[in-house]
Write an enzyme that holds these catalytic residues in place. Structure first.
Site, PDB file in Angstrom:
ATOM      1  N   HIS A 220       0.715  -1.052  -0.068  1.00  0.00           N
ATOM      2  CA  HIS A 220       0.013   0.136   0.074  1.00  0.00           C
ATOM      3  C   HIS A 220       0.803   1.375   0.004  1.00  0.00           C
ATOM      4  O   HIS A 220       0.387   2.360  -0.013  1.00  0.00           O
ATOM      5  CB  HIS A 220      -0.924   0.042   1.363  1.00  0.00           C
ATOM      6  CG  HIS A 220      -2.040   1.092   1.032  1.00  0.00           C
ATOM      7  ND1 HIS A 220      -2.103   1.714   2.342  1.00  0.00           N
ATOM      8  CD2 HIS A 220      -3.269   0.986   0.209  1.00  0.00           C
ATOM      9  CE1 HIS A 220      -3.275   2.522   1.779  1.00  0.00           C
ATOM     10  NE2 HIS A 220      -3.890   1.971   0.796  1.00  0.00           N
ATOM     11  N   LYS A 222       3.406   4.351  -1.361  1.00  0.00           N
ATOM     12  CA  LYS A 222       3.416   5.264  -2.265  1.00  0.00           C
ATOM     13  C   LYS A 222       4.798   5.952  -2.430  1.00  0.00           C
ATOM     14  O   LYS A 222       5.124   6.652  -1.387  1.00  0.00           O
ATOM     15  CB  LYS A 222       2.373   6.252  -2.536  1.00  0.00           C
ATOM     16  CG  LYS A 222       0.861   5.692  -2.750  1.00  0.00           C
ATOM     17  CD  LYS A 222       0.306   5.290  -1.559  1.00  0.00           C
ATOM     18  CE  LYS A 222      -1.099   4.725  -1.728  1.00  0.00           C
ATOM     19  NZ  LYS A 222      -1.803   4.292  -0.310  1.00  0.00           N
ATOM     20  N   ASP A 227      16.513  10.801  -9.155  1.00  0.00           N
ATOM     21  CA  ASP A 227      17.736  11.044  -9.014  1.00  0.00           C
ATOM     22  C   ASP A 227      18.312  10.697  -7.555  1.00  0.00           C
ATOM     23  O   ASP A 227      19.705  11.615  -7.518  1.00  0.00           O
ATOM     24  CB  ASP A 227      17.966  12.614  -9.574  1.00  0.00           C
ATOM     25  CG  ASP A 227      17.871  12.714 -11.166  1.00  0.00           C
ATOM     26  OD1 ASP A 227      18.020  11.593 -11.666  1.00  0.00           O
ATOM     27  OD2 ASP A 227      17.508  13.733 -11.759  1.00  0.00           O
ATOM     28  N   HIS A 403      -9.232  11.202   1.850  1.00  0.00           N
ATOM     29  CA  HIS A 403      -8.480  10.024   1.591  1.00  0.00           C
ATOM     30  C   HIS A 403      -7.034  10.256   2.281  1.00  0.00           C
ATOM     31  O   HIS A 403      -6.338   9.582   2.377  1.00  0.00           O
ATOM     32  CB  HIS A 403      -8.021   9.823   0.258  1.00  0.00           C
ATOM     33  CG  HIS A 403      -7.548   8.488  -0.096  1.00  0.00           C
ATOM     34  ND1 HIS A 403      -6.056   8.440  -0.530  1.00  0.00           N
ATOM     35  CD2 HIS A 403      -7.783   7.205   0.136  1.00  0.00           C
ATOM     36  CE1 HIS A 403      -5.757   7.160  -0.744  1.00  0.00           C
ATOM     37  NE2 HIS A 403      -6.858   6.344  -0.267  1.00  0.00           N
ATOM     38  N   LYS A 405      -4.250  10.780   5.241  1.00  0.00           N
ATOM     39  CA  LYS A 405      -3.955   9.760   6.236  1.00  0.00           C
ATOM     40  C   LYS A 405      -2.878  10.714   7.202  1.00  0.00           C
ATOM     41  O   LYS A 405      -1.763  10.406   7.185  1.00  0.00           O
ATOM     42  CB  LYS A 405      -3.435   8.565   5.562  1.00  0.00           C
ATOM     43  CG  LYS A 405      -4.430   7.952   4.563  1.00  0.00           C
ATOM     44  CD  LYS A 405      -3.424   6.914   3.859  1.00  0.00           C
ATOM     45  CE  LYS A 405      -4.179   6.590   2.547  1.00  0.00           C
ATOM     46  NZ  LYS A 405      -5.640   6.117   2.776  1.00  0.00           N
ATOM     47  N   ASP A 410      -0.715  17.969  19.234  1.00  0.00           N
ATOM     48  CA  ASP A 410      -0.290  19.320  19.879  1.00  0.00           C
ATOM     49  C   ASP A 410      -0.226  20.477  18.765  1.00  0.00           C
ATOM     50  O   ASP A 410       0.395  21.315  19.291  1.00  0.00           O
ATOM     51  CB  ASP A 410       0.730  18.848  20.926  1.00  0.00           C
ATOM     52  CG  ASP A 410       0.496  18.091  22.173  1.00  0.00           C
ATOM     53  OD1 ASP A 410      -0.766  17.839  22.318  1.00  0.00           O
ATOM     54  OD2 ASP A 410       1.327  17.763  22.637  1.00  0.00           O
TER      55      ASP A 410
END
Length: 485
Positions: A220, A222, A227, A403, A405, A410
């Site tokens: 899952h 990404k 470079d 979507h 996450k 604080d």
């Protein structure tokens, strides 16, 4: 004769069920609630229950591949153990309350603290895609890409076209995509990149093989590394829906980062370890080993003084790195815990620490989408709302598809990554999250959270009263099943 066949079949099924349960108890030693739930399923729907266990309950079969990457990882870790604890004690830019979290991630998760990092935050995929394609166009040497989902739509084709162009120019291009997440994407979408000389591989092809059931265990993450100096991570995959082009999921809100600095080396290492796990021909890895400086660049002193840790987890790990890191993170909060997640399906311990925080007077806010992309998951998420409200936790329905996450603590530090607040992300999928010890970035995420609140409905007990008996029944059943899948 037929009666004997039926009786024999039932006996065989019962023997299989019993053997499976014994394996769970004595071989795998799973949690009691897990064993009880699977026992109930295999008792009430014997044959189907057994097949479901093979598909979803059986752990992944992972072939260990020892490579030079393990030595690099160990070198990074030993350098951190030798020097970083001393360095942290002399740094005044990190709040002292986060020192124990940093040390925990280092000792328990082997997560190295990187010092010089420059961050760019994206809440909209249009901005992220534009920046990513621009960076790809300017690439001079190498491009490494890993996505859970790459659609065969306009967005997916645009990415492949850009990568193919650079491959024809002589840039080394590698692409890993998850075969489960991209199950509906035709292989022909990747053909232009292959023909241009790019390397394209699937992560754990979604095949059904008895006793080799990796179908349920998806990558899952990404990751894009360009470079060896620029990287991307977060929640955005590649698809038109992320650009709010699908009316069903509009508006689409997300969170992604473009980073430069020390964290890039760790993302590069993570990519190559995932790449090494799924390739059959290791000759390309030999090229990497022979040209370490090409892929693992030294950190520029011009980058910002932003401290970050990269926490990675997956079914190939023997410990629950991500779940433990998030619980420790929540325990460090003194004033507020703000969470955005498309799915909220916590285990009992994660939910318990959130309740303790709320009862301690800490401001706990959880934002989830009102639009479901998965009915099963959404209905399971709504089953927790009453408990959250009773603990004094504020719950918001975002009027669109959320979507993003993130966790903000604080208003001083935050996490951004691929991790949903659910059992799948904590125990089943391959995930990663950046822990960012920088109040400037935290405040940017806070401002976005406040903007999102304007597009939210705050839930109360009237919402619970409005639920039909059928919806409540669904919640109860799905919540039980969610612990298994």
């Amino acid at each position: 004769m037929i009666a004997w066949i039926i009786a024999l079949s039932l006996m065989v099924i019962q023997v299989l069920n019993l053997c499976t349960i014994l394996v769970m108890i004595f071989r795998r030693r799973d949690e009691p609630i897990y064993i009880i739930a699977w026992t109930m399923i295999m008792t009430f729907i014997p044959f189907i229950g057994f097949l479901l266990y093979l598909l979803f309950g059986h752990g992944p079969i992972i072939k260990e591949k020892r490579t030079f990457l393990d030595a690099i990882e160990e070198q990074y870790y030993q350098q951190a153990v030798d020097s970083q604890l001393e360095m942290m004690d002399s740094v005044s830019t990190i709040q002292s309350s986060y020192m124990s979290l940093i040390k925990f991630n280092l000792n328990y998760n082997r997560s190295i603290l990187t010092r010089r990092n420059t961050l760019e935050y994206f809440s909209d995929a249009n901005d992220k895609y534009e920046r990513l394609l621009s960076d790809i166009e300017q690439a001079q040497d190498t491009i490494n890409v890993l996505y859970f989902i790459i659609r065969g739509d306009e967005s997916g084709k645009a990415l492949i076209k850009a990568l193919a162009k650079k491959a024809r120019e002589g840039v080394k291009v590698r692409l890993v995509y998850d075969d489960g997440g991209s199950f509906m994407t035709p292989s022909s979408v990747f053909k232009p990149l292959k023909e241009a000389g790019g390397i394209v591989v699937k992560h754990y092809p979604a095949k059904f093989k008895i006793f080799t059931l990796n179908w349920n265990y998806r990558n899952h993450r990404k990751i894009v590394v360009i470079d060896g100096t620029i990287a991307y991570l977060g929640g955005m995959n590649i698809g038109d829906e992320y650009l709010s082009k699908n009316p069903k999921f509009t508006p689409w809100r997300d969170a992604h980062l473009r980073v430069k600095g020390g964290i890039v080396q760790l993302l590069q290492l993570r990519f190559f370890k995932d790449y090494a796990a799924v390739i059959e021909d290791i000759s390309d890895l030999n090229e990497v080993e022979s040209n370490i400086e090409r892929y693992f660049r030294s950190v520029s002193l011009d980058e910002d003084e932003t401290f970050m840790q990269l926490v990675c987890d997956g079914p190939d790990q023997k410990t629950d790195h991500m779940r433990a890191a998030y619980i420790k993170l929540i325990m460090t909060a003194k004033k507020s815990i703000w969470i955005q997640s498309p799915y909220f399906i916590p285990d009992s311990e994660f939910l318990h620490v959130l309740k303790i925080a709320a009862h301690s007077g800490i401001d706990v806010k959880i934002m989830i989408p009102v639009i479901p992309d998965n009915h099963f998951v959404h209905r399971t998420t709504t089953s927790y709302i009453k408990e959250l409200l009773e603990a004094g936790i504020e719950v918001y329905f975002y009027e669109g598809f959320l979507h993003s996450k993130i966790i903000i603590i604080d208003q001083e530090m935050a996490t951004v990554g691929s991790v949903n607040m659910d059992v799948r992300s904590f125990s089943i999928n391959f995930e990663l999250a950046a822990f960012i010890y920088n109040d400037t970035m935290a405040k940017q995420l806070v401002e976005q959270f406040k903007l999102d609140q304007k597009d939210c409905r705050r839930l109360d007990f009237e919402y619970e009263k409005s639920k039909s008996w059928f919806m409540k029944a669904e919640e109860s059943v799905y919540r039980l099943l969610s612990m298994l899948m």
